[in-house]
Design a protein around this motif. Sequence first.
Motif, PDB file in Angstrom:
ATOM      1  N   GLY A 351       0.819  -1.212   0.000  1.00 20.90           N
ATOM      2  CA  GLY A 351       0.000   0.000   0.000  1.00 20.90           C
ATOM      3  C   GLY A 351       0.847   1.253   0.000  1.00 20.90           C
ATOM      4  N   THR A 352       1.944   1.227   0.756  1.00 22.27           N
ATOM      5  CA  THR A 352       2.838   2.393   0.813  1.00 22.27           C
ATOM      6  C   THR A 352       3.477   2.649  -0.550  1.00 22.27           C
ATOM      7  OG1 THR A 352       3.298   1.954   3.155  1.00 22.27           O
ATOM      8  CG2 THR A 352       4.845   3.371   1.974  1.00 22.27           C
ATOM      9  N   GLN A 353       3.848   1.577  -1.254  1.00 22.47           N
ATOM     10  CA  GLN A 353       4.434   1.732  -2.595  1.00 22.47           C
ATOM     11  C   GLN A 353       3.439   2.378  -3.560  1.00 22.47           C
ATOM     12  OE1 GLN A 353       5.912  -2.058  -3.941  1.00 22.47           O
ATOM     13  NE2 GLN A 353       7.296  -2.308  -2.187  1.00 22.47           N
ATOM     14  N   ILE A 354       2.176   1.963  -3.454  1.00 21.27           N
ATOM     15  CA  ILE A 354       1.140   2.559  -4.311  1.00 21.27           C
ATOM     16  C   ILE A 354       0.997   4.047  -4.005  1.00 21.27           C
ATOM     17  CG2 ILE A 354      -1.342   2.547  -4.843  1.00 21.27           C
ATOM     18  CD1 ILE A 354      -1.274  -0.489  -4.143  1.00 21.27           C
ATOM     19  N   SER A 381      -0.462  14.933  -0.009  1.00 21.13           N
ATOM     20  CA  SER A 381      -0.083  14.193   1.194  1.00 21.13           C
ATOM     21  C   SER A 381      -1.021  13.006   1.317  1.00 21.13           C
ATOM     22  CB  SER A 381      -0.195  15.079   2.435  1.00 21.13           C
ATOM     23  OG  SER A 381       0.716  16.158   2.352  1.00 21.13           O
ATOM     24  N   ILE A 382      -0.470  11.869   1.777  1.00 15.73           N
ATOM     25  CA  ILE A 382      -1.265  10.631   1.783  1.00 15.73           C
ATOM     26  C   ILE A 382      -1.098   9.914   3.117  1.00 15.73           C
ATOM     27  CG2 ILE A 382      -1.686   8.428   0.625  1.00 15.73           C
ATOM     28  CD1 ILE A 382      -0.411   9.617  -1.890  1.00 15.73           C
ATOM     29  N   GLY A 383      -2.234   9.393   3.618  1.00 15.09           N
ATOM     30  CA  GLY A 383      -2.216   8.565   4.819  1.00 15.09           C
ATOM     31  C   GLY A 383      -2.755   7.187   4.504  1.00 15.09           C
ATOM     32  N   ILE A 384      -2.220   6.161   5.166  1.00 15.16           N
ATOM     33  CA  ILE A 384      -2.621   4.787   4.854  1.00 15.16           C
ATOM     34  C   ILE A 384      -2.834   3.989   6.127  1.00 15.16           C
ATOM     35  CG2 ILE A 384      -0.182   4.145   4.579  1.00 15.16           C
ATOM     36  CD1 ILE A 384      -1.101   1.994   2.597  1.00 15.16           C
ATOM     37  N   CYS A 385      -3.865   3.147   6.079  1.00 14.38           N
ATOM     38  CA  CYS A 385      -4.169   2.231   7.178  1.00 14.38           C
ATOM     39  C   CYS A 385      -4.408   0.853   6.583  1.00 14.38           C
ATOM     40  CB  CYS A 385      -5.405   2.706   7.942  1.00 14.38           C
ATOM     41  SG  CYS A 385      -6.057   1.493   9.116  1.00 14.38           S
ATOM     42  N   SER A 386      -3.753  -0.172   7.128  1.00  6.18           N
ATOM     43  CA  SER A 386      -3.920  -1.536   6.621  1.00  6.18           C
ATOM     44  C   SER A 386      -4.115  -2.478   7.798  1.00  6.18           C
ATOM     45  CB  SER A 386      -2.691  -1.954   5.809  1.00  6.18           C
ATOM     46  OG  SER A 386      -2.898  -3.222   5.227  1.00  6.18           O
ATOM     47  N   LYS A 387      -4.999  -3.458   7.606  1.00  2.00           N
ATOM     48  CA  LYS A 387      -5.319  -4.351   8.715  1.00  2.00           C
ATOM     49  C   LYS A 387      -5.559  -5.766   8.209  1.00  2.00           C
ATOM     50  CE  LYS A 387      -8.456  -4.688  12.669  1.00  2.00           C
ATOM     51  NZ  LYS A 387      -9.601  -4.068  13.378  1.00  2.00           N
ATOM     52  N   MET A 388      -5.131  -6.742   9.022  1.00  6.50           N
ATOM     53  CA  MET A 388      -5.372  -8.147   8.717  1.00  6.50           C
ATOM     54  C   MET A 388      -6.548  -8.636   9.564  1.00  6.50           C
ATOM     55  SD  MET A 388      -2.674 -11.328   8.858  1.00  6.50           S
ATOM     56  CE  MET A 388      -1.574 -10.553   7.686  1.00  6.50           C
ATOM     57  N   LYS A 411       0.712  15.954   6.728  1.00 10.83           N
ATOM     58  CA  LYS A 411       0.610  17.407   6.544  1.00 10.83           C
ATOM     59  C   LYS A 411       1.525  18.131   7.545  1.00 10.83           C
ATOM     60  CE  LYS A 411      -2.991  17.830   3.575  1.00 10.83           C
ATOM     61  NZ  LYS A 411      -2.946  18.596   2.309  1.00 10.83           N
ATOM     62  N   ARG A 412       1.468  17.668   8.794  1.00 13.08           N
ATOM     63  CA  ARG A 412       2.239  18.338   9.839  1.00 13.08           C
ATOM     64  C   ARG A 412       3.738  18.133   9.645  1.00 13.08           C
ATOM     65  NH1 ARG A 412      -1.648  15.871  13.147  1.00 13.08           N
ATOM     66  NH2 ARG A 412      -0.059  14.393  13.894  1.00 13.08           N
ATOM     67  N   GLU A 413       4.091  17.018   9.024  1.00 10.79           N
ATOM     68  CA  GLU A 413       5.505  16.681   8.896  1.00 10.79           C
ATOM     69  C   GLU A 413       6.102  17.122   7.559  1.00 10.79           C
ATOM     70  OE1 GLU A 413       5.965  12.567   9.845  1.00 10.79           O
ATOM     71  OE2 GLU A 413       5.148  12.789  11.882  1.00 10.79           O
ATOM     72  N   GLY A 414       5.492  18.121   6.951  1.00 11.05           N
ATOM     73  CA  GLY A 414       6.119  18.732   5.784  1.00 11.05           C
ATOM     74  C   GLY A 414       5.365  18.588   4.478  1.00 11.05           C
ATOM     75  N   LYS A 415       4.269  17.837   4.469  1.00 11.21           N
ATOM     76  CA  LYS A 415       3.470  17.646   3.246  1.00 11.21           C
ATOM     77  C   LYS A 415       4.271  16.882   2.182  1.00 11.21           C
ATOM     78  CE  LYS A 415       1.192  22.030   4.245  1.00 11.21           C
ATOM     79  NZ  LYS A 415       0.956  23.420   3.810  1.00 11.21           N
ATOM     80  N   ASN A 416       3.608  16.591   1.070  1.00 14.62           N
ATOM     81  CA  ASN A 416       4.225  15.872  -0.049  1.00 14.62           C
ATOM     82  C   ASN A 416       4.935  14.603   0.433  1.00 14.62           C
ATOM     83  OD1 ASN A 416       4.962  15.314  -2.697  1.00 14.62           O
ATOM     84  ND2 ASN A 416       6.851  16.517  -2.577  1.00 14.62           N
ATOM     85  N   CYS A 417       4.217  13.851   1.287  1.00 16.24           N
ATOM     86  CA  CYS A 417       4.801  12.616   1.808  1.00 16.24           C
ATOM     87  C   CYS A 417       3.701  11.617   2.143  1.00 16.24           C
ATOM     88  CB  CYS A 417       5.657  12.903   3.051  1.00 16.24           C
ATOM     89  SG  CYS A 417       4.724  13.620   4.426  1.00 16.24           S
ATOM     90  N   VAL A 418       4.106  10.389   2.451  1.00 16.32           N
ATOM     91  CA  VAL A 418       3.176   9.314   2.802  1.00 16.32           C
ATOM     92  C   VAL A 418       3.448   8.903   4.245  1.00 16.32           C
ATOM     93  CG1 VAL A 418       2.412   6.962   2.284  1.00 16.32           C
ATOM     94  CG2 VAL A 418       3.120   8.486   0.418  1.00 16.32           C
ATOM     95  N   ARG A 419       2.374   8.764   5.027  1.00 17.05           N
ATOM     96  CA  ARG A 419       2.523   8.338   6.405  1.00 17.05           C
ATOM     97  C   ARG A 419       1.553   7.189   6.696  1.00 17.05           C
ATOM     98  NH1 ARG A 419       6.503  10.457   5.777  1.00 17.05           N
ATOM     99  NH2 ARG A 419       7.466  12.221   6.894  1.00 17.05           N
ATOM    100  N   ARG A 420       2.043   6.245   7.519  1.00 19.71           N
ATOM    101  CA  ARG A 420       1.228   5.096   7.904  1.00 19.71           C
ATOM    102  C   ARG A 420       0.541   5.368   9.235  1.00 19.71           C
ATOM    103  NH1 ARG A 420       5.620   0.206   7.027  1.00 19.71           N
ATOM    104  NH2 ARG A 420       6.190   0.694   4.856  1.00 19.71           N
ATOM    105  N   GLU A 421      -0.470   4.577   9.500  1.00 19.89           N
ATOM    106  CA  GLU A 421      -1.134   4.671  10.801  1.00 19.89           C
ATOM    107  C   GLU A 421      -0.144   4.294  11.901  1.00 19.89           C
ATOM    108  OE1 GLU A 421      -3.771   1.521  11.991  1.00 19.89           O
ATOM    109  OE2 GLU A 421      -3.196   0.313  10.245  1.00 19.89           O
TER     110      GLU A 421
END
Length: 422
Positions: A351-354, A381-388, A411-421
């Motif tokens: 998911g992070t790669q996508i 900016s993108i946030g991701i949550c994944s669960k099994m 957003k808080r950490e500089g924007k233009n980035c991906v962060r996981r839950e």
Amino acid sequence: MKQERYFYILFALIIYLLVGTVCIFHTSIWMDEHYFNLMGENAINMATLAVNSIEITDEELEDLKKISFNELVENKNNKELSNLFTKTEPYKNVKYAYIIRKLEDNNIKYYVKNIDTSFYKLPIGTPLDGIWLLDVIVNEQERRKVIEDPEYYTDKNRYTHLNEQTKILYNKQKSGYFVNNDEWGNQISGMVPIYTKEGQYIGLLGVDIYSEDFYSYRNNIIWISTLLVAIPSLILMVIFSYFHFKYKKEMKDIALRDELTGLYTRAYYQDYAKQQVDKLRRADDRLTVIMADIDDFKAYNDYYGHLKGDEVIKHIGKIFREEIELQNGCPGRYGGEEFIAFIPQIDIEEGTQICESIREKVSSLMLLHETEQESKYLTVSIGICSKMRREGPFVIKDMIEKADKALYRAKREGKNCVRREQ
């Protein structure tokens, strides 16, 4: 325009079917009339020729009234009539030739009985008020039966019931023809009055022509005509069904997709998420939720205007849609400049790669943002949550909240980035 096109196809199909049906109906009527008129006139002409070729005296008439059917076969007058029709080429389509005479009430010998109803097709008790004074079986097969079995026809078979058409012609001593469906089959009967040599009215000399062959021929023509109507109609129906199905799918798709971006609407992706919750029941099944937001879009919208802002949403929405659908996921527009996606059966790493692919492609668009002090270009900016599944049941609301929190951390950490839950 598309809806009108489908209407025209349906309208053309209905008109074609109606016109085809009417044409087949009128063709059948025309064939019946044309054939029956032609054969009827031929039957009358043959009967007239027979009347002019046969001479019966008053004395012979009285003898004909008394003899049995077997004696009739050997009768001189009957043989003359037989020779005329069985040995002459133009009469090969003739079924029967005969002279029929109406009996007075006191001379009626037979009535239809219970065992006769299927043969005569008449009610029980109907008088057999007509006698075949002469009776020639022109048909070879029927004639052979009589030759091989003299008892094939009984005395009762010399008598018949005069139908209404025959009675009219008989009483008026008039020539005519009609379609006859009696105990002897379907035929076209042509009848001409005949008189003794001395001028006494004998009855009607009749000639029956086969109509079974015509019915078979006509039915084949109608069958072929029906196919000529049905096959194009079937093709038109298939075409109409295809376009109608395509149109309904397009309309459904339009109703379920955001008009600007082509992403799914809230109603659709929420339903999709519920279906995935019901579907993903194994312990190692996974569900991933992605939330994306265009950085500093409000400032961009205020500076460049709403039309330019819509173009940006459209371009970025296209990238988001293509990347998510490539993974068999469901991309949706969450609201404004925010996007959401549900992807089954991928883990947090995939998911992070996508998400990184989406972020990089948006950056590569190099959409100028002059009010942005850092990059000068639009980013996401993108946030991701994944669960099994083994980690607990999928609660969509909770997963969206976690992906949303990851988004705002990005957003808080500089924007233009991906962060996981977390």
